[in-house]
Design an enzyme around this catalytic site. Structure first.
Site, PDB file in Angstrom:
ATOM      1  N   TYR A 113     -94.660  18.939  66.333  1.00  0.00           N
ATOM      2  CA  TYR A 113     -93.919  17.942  65.573  1.00  0.00           C
ATOM      3  C   TYR A 113     -93.633  16.783  66.518  1.00  0.00           C
ATOM      4  O   TYR A 113     -94.347  16.587  67.495  1.00  0.00           O
ATOM      5  CB  TYR A 113     -92.652  18.620  65.026  1.00  0.00           C
ATOM      6  CG  TYR A 113     -91.857  17.860  63.995  1.00  0.00           C
ATOM      7  CD1 TYR A 113     -92.475  17.197  62.934  1.00  0.00           C
ATOM      8  CD2 TYR A 113     -90.463  17.821  64.062  1.00  0.00           C
ATOM      9  CE1 TYR A 113     -91.724  16.522  61.976  1.00  0.00           C
ATOM     10  CE2 TYR A 113     -89.715  17.157  63.111  1.00  0.00           C
ATOM     11  CZ  TYR A 113     -90.351  16.502  62.076  1.00  0.00           C
ATOM     12  OH  TYR A 113     -89.606  15.842  61.137  1.00  0.00           O
ATOM     13  N   LYS A 184     -95.578  19.250  59.413  1.00  0.00           N
ATOM     14  CA  LYS A 184     -94.405  19.491  58.571  1.00  0.00           C
ATOM     15  C   LYS A 184     -94.479  20.868  57.927  1.00  0.00           C
ATOM     16  O   LYS A 184     -93.480  21.597  57.863  1.00  0.00           O
ATOM     17  CB  LYS A 184     -94.313  18.417  57.482  1.00  0.00           C
ATOM     18  CG  LYS A 184     -93.936  17.046  57.990  1.00  0.00           C
ATOM     19  CD  LYS A 184     -92.433  16.883  58.112  1.00  0.00           C
ATOM     20  CE  LYS A 184     -92.051  15.462  58.437  1.00  0.00           C
ATOM     21  NZ  LYS A 184     -90.607  15.225  58.424  1.00  0.00           N
ATOM     22  N   GLU A 255     -94.366  11.923  52.390  1.00  0.00           N
ATOM     23  CA  GLU A 255     -94.188  11.799  53.826  1.00  0.00           C
ATOM     24  C   GLU A 255     -94.836  10.531  54.372  1.00  0.00           C
ATOM     25  O   GLU A 255     -96.007  10.241  54.085  1.00  0.00           O
ATOM     26  CB  GLU A 255     -94.797  13.020  54.522  1.00  0.00           C
ATOM     27  CG  GLU A 255     -94.653  13.039  56.022  1.00  0.00           C
ATOM     28  CD  GLU A 255     -93.199  13.168  56.463  1.00  0.00           C
ATOM     29  OE1 GLU A 255     -92.882  12.709  57.572  1.00  0.00           O
ATOM     30  OE2 GLU A 255     -92.376  13.720  55.700  1.00  0.00           O
ATOM     31  N   ASP A 256     -94.063   9.775  55.140  1.00  0.00           N
ATOM     32  CA  ASP A 256     -94.565   8.619  55.892  1.00  0.00           C
ATOM     33  C   ASP A 256     -95.279   7.600  55.016  1.00  0.00           C
ATOM     34  O   ASP A 256     -96.340   7.078  55.371  1.00  0.00           O
ATOM     35  CB  ASP A 256     -95.464   9.084  57.043  1.00  0.00           C
ATOM     36  CG  ASP A 256     -94.657   9.709  58.167  1.00  0.00           C
ATOM     37  OD1 ASP A 256     -93.466   9.405  58.277  1.00  0.00           O
ATOM     38  OD2 ASP A 256     -95.217  10.505  58.945  1.00  0.00           O
ATOM     39  N   ASP A 279     -88.485  10.879  54.645  1.00  0.00           N
ATOM     40  CA  ASP A 279     -88.122   9.729  55.465  1.00  0.00           C
ATOM     41  C   ASP A 279     -86.876   9.036  54.917  1.00  0.00           C
ATOM     42  O   ASP A 279     -86.061   8.524  55.682  1.00  0.00           O
ATOM     43  CB  ASP A 279     -89.283   8.735  55.526  1.00  0.00           C
ATOM     44  CG  ASP A 279     -90.555   9.395  56.006  1.00  0.00           C
ATOM     45  OD1 ASP A 279     -90.574   9.846  57.165  1.00  0.00           O
ATOM     46  OD2 ASP A 279     -91.511   9.489  55.227  1.00  0.00           O
ATOM     47  N   ASN A 424     -88.203   7.822  66.145  1.00  0.00           N
ATOM     48  CA  ASN A 424     -89.248   8.664  66.720  1.00  0.00           C
ATOM     49  C   ASN A 424     -90.542   7.867  66.830  1.00  0.00           C
ATOM     50  O   ASN A 424     -90.766   6.937  66.065  1.00  0.00           O
ATOM     51  CB  ASN A 424     -89.488   9.891  65.822  1.00  0.00           C
ATOM     52  CG  ASN A 424     -88.345  10.872  65.866  1.00  0.00           C
ATOM     53  OD1 ASN A 424     -87.818  11.177  66.917  1.00  0.00           O
ATOM     54  ND2 ASN A 424     -87.951  11.366  64.702  1.00  0.00           N
TER      55      ASN A 424
END
Length: 583
Positions: A113, A184, A255-256, A279, A424
């Site tokens: 991760y 994930k 995601e993202d 997110d 991050n």
């Protein structure tokens, strides 16, 4: 009950022991990661399943395999090499992979991760070793329903889907973002109890605007500019319809996705199939939990704080929303809560009348509220000073943007300022914990999004809490699966946040920690999943008939998947009475 896969099915005998009934044999069993035990196939199974002579003669235990694989992992010279080794192991023997990561979670979490997964995404095409999950693009989305039949898993309950437009702090990564979905889901399994037999990473390759990828001979993704607008949403409509048809009980984690689409996608589909955006909602929930813990540590209420959120992308907006809701939960009016939360983007403080994206408008401050601030635009330093900030949260992805004057200004407003540089990967962090503690003379309460080593403060080493979304999303997803939720509501997200805060208060707050150690993620996830199921019942979105609200905790523990080899049965063999394991 739907079968798990066309190749295998988990069954339970009268005593409750689980078995794996397989419809393939011979070398094929060792080529399929979910059925491969490697050298741990016992002799009777080797004979019955056509493996006799295909493996070394010595039968090892999983403990011996774990020792051997851990030595191999440690021998890899770099973090990216360690990542590549673990991904290779996952493609050879999935059960062993999860057992290894579970045993060494704190050590391996930064590899599978953040932060190493960001490096893996950037090198995804060059380190590619084999297929995992599904890849959809404009070339095959018109056949999405047919394509999804190619997946061997027939009872998927958890899908992590990304279009790779906003990966961590490294932005558009085209096809390579599939590695994020894989990582994930590894956490859903080792930290959240979701069976790998029921999970699917999904890459939505809608092109990339990165010329370096489009011109790279090794790039494995679609070589075209990104789809946007109506064309993008039309493609997503087909994807969502295909998921809902193929796996009607699946939960989807978006995601993202870039801020331009993340809010639209969540609003468009969250009632079509149970889904959430980690997110936005996961980041908001984990930040709120840490701030609630920090308030408790200092004997303050959340509504006592003046919060500056630096970064107004999907994560920043999610954090601002969650904190406002937390203040309202304490009895503050929404208007008063909004007056205490200041959000900045790259052009400064969000203020009414300023040009900005639609999703940011609800966080914009009325100009009248800034009377006496002087002329705008208002940068971070002026917002901290004039707003008398007590909390500073970084979600900008811009390293080094929190400075000593910022921290000193906060120390003038509160004895113990809260500073969370949450961006991050590590290279994108707004400030290092060591600097923040030095600038505040040890007064600041610090947590980060990526792992950092303890910092020496006076005569003690101060552990740095990690505001990691993995404390939230595995339990939120697992609880939603077990509740068979028709929708993942905002209240379900918020109870996940307070479940984490309550766990921390019970076990760690007295020792100065505002987040638990990552080794306790499984315990946290069980607490989160239980609360999520109970909230789903309270709101009437739980569709399960297998349990009642009061049985949620025991059900979570019963269904929590742990890695271990099952005894195998060959399809068609005469066996004791067995029943399918119900999801």
């Amino acid at each position: 009950m739907a079968r798990i896969s066309r190749y295998f099915e988990v069954l339970r005998d009268a005593s409750g022991r689980e078995h794996l009934r397989v419809s393939i044999n011979g070398a094929a069993l060792t080529r399929l990661p979910l059925t491969n035990k490697g050298t741990s196939f016992p002799e009777d199974e080797r004979i019955a399943l056509g493996l006799d002579g295909l493996l070394p003669p010595y039968v090892t235990t999983i403990e011996q395999q774990l020792e051997r694989t851990y030595v191999a992992f440690q021998s890899e010279p770099t973090a990216l090499a360690k990542y590549t080794y673990l991904r290779g192991l996952q493609e050879r023997n999935e059960i062993l992979f999860y057992a290894l990561v579970e045993r060494h979670l704190a050590e391996m979490l930064p590899i599978i991760y953040t932060p190493t997964v960001g490096d893996a995404v950037m090198h995804a095409s060059s380190i590619y070793r084999g297929a995992r999950g599904m890849s959809l693009s404009p070339r095959n989305v018109p056949r999405a329903a047919q394509v999804m039949q190619n997946c061997m898993l027939d009872d998927v309950r958890m899908v992590v889907a990304t279009d790779s437009s906003a990966i961590l702090g490294i932005g558009d990564q085209g096809w390579g973002g599939l590695a994020i979905a894989i990582g994930k889901l590894a956490l859903y399994t080792v930290a959240g109890g979701v069976s790998p037999y029921r999970s699917l990473p999904l890459g939505l390759d809608v092109g990339t605007d990165r010329q370096d990828l489009l011109s790279s001979p090794s790039y494995l993704g679609l070589r075209q500019k990104r789809l946007r607008g109506a064309e993008y949403l039309g493609l997503m409509d087909q994807v969502v319809d295909a998921i809902a048809t193929r796996w009607p009980r699946a939960v989807v984690q978006w995601e993202d996705l870039s801020k331009d689409t993340a809010f639209d996608v969540l609003a468009r589909y969250r009632k079509r199939l149970p889904s959430f955006n980690d997110d936005i909602q996961g980041t908001g929930a984990v930040a709120l939990a840490g701030l609630v813990s920090a308030c408790a540590m200092r004997g303050r209420k959340l509504s006592d704080e003046v919060v500056v959120v630096y970064g107004a992308g999907a994560g920043g907006a999610g954090v601002a929303w969650a904190i406002e809701q937390g203040m309202v939960r304490e009895g503050t009016t929404l208007e008063d809560a909004k007056a205490r939360v200041f959000v900045l983007d790259s052009r400064g403080l969000l203020v009414e009348g300023r040009t900005m994206e639609d999703y940011k408008r609800e966080f914009a401050q009325p100009r009248g509220r800034l009377a006496g601030w002087g002329e705008g635009p208002f940068d971070l330093a002026k917002t901290i000073e004039k707003g008398k900030a007590t909390v500073l949260l970084g979600l900008s992805g811009q390293p080094g943007t929190f400075t000593e004057p910022h921290v000193r200004a906060m120390c003038a407003h509160v004895e113990r300022p809260v500073v969370f540089p949450l961006s991050n990967p590590t290279s994108a962090c707004e400030a290092t914990p060591a600097d923040l503690l030095a600038w505040s003379h040890g007064r600041a309460i610090v947590a980060t999004g990526s792992p950092f080593a303890p910092v020496r403060v006076g005569d003690r080493d101060l552990a740095i809490g990690q505001g990691n979304n993995a404390f939230i999303f595995p339990g939120l997803g697992f609880g939603s699966i077990l509740a068979e939720a028709s929708e993942i509501t905002d209240a379900m997200v918020l109870v996940a946040s307070y479940a984490l805060a309550d766990y921390t208060a019970e076990k760690h707050l007295a020792h100065g920690l505002i987040y638990p150690p990552v080794e306790e993620m499984r315990d946290v996830s069980q607490r989160v999943a239980t609360r999520v199921i109970q909230q789903a019942f309270d709101e009437g979105v739980a569709r399960t008939t297998k349990i009642t609200r009061d049985g949620a905790e025991a059900y979570v523990r019963e269904k929590f998947w742990r890695p271990g080899y099952l005894p195998f049965l060959r399809a068609g063999d005469s066996t004791p009475t067995l029943s399918a394991v119900r999801g």
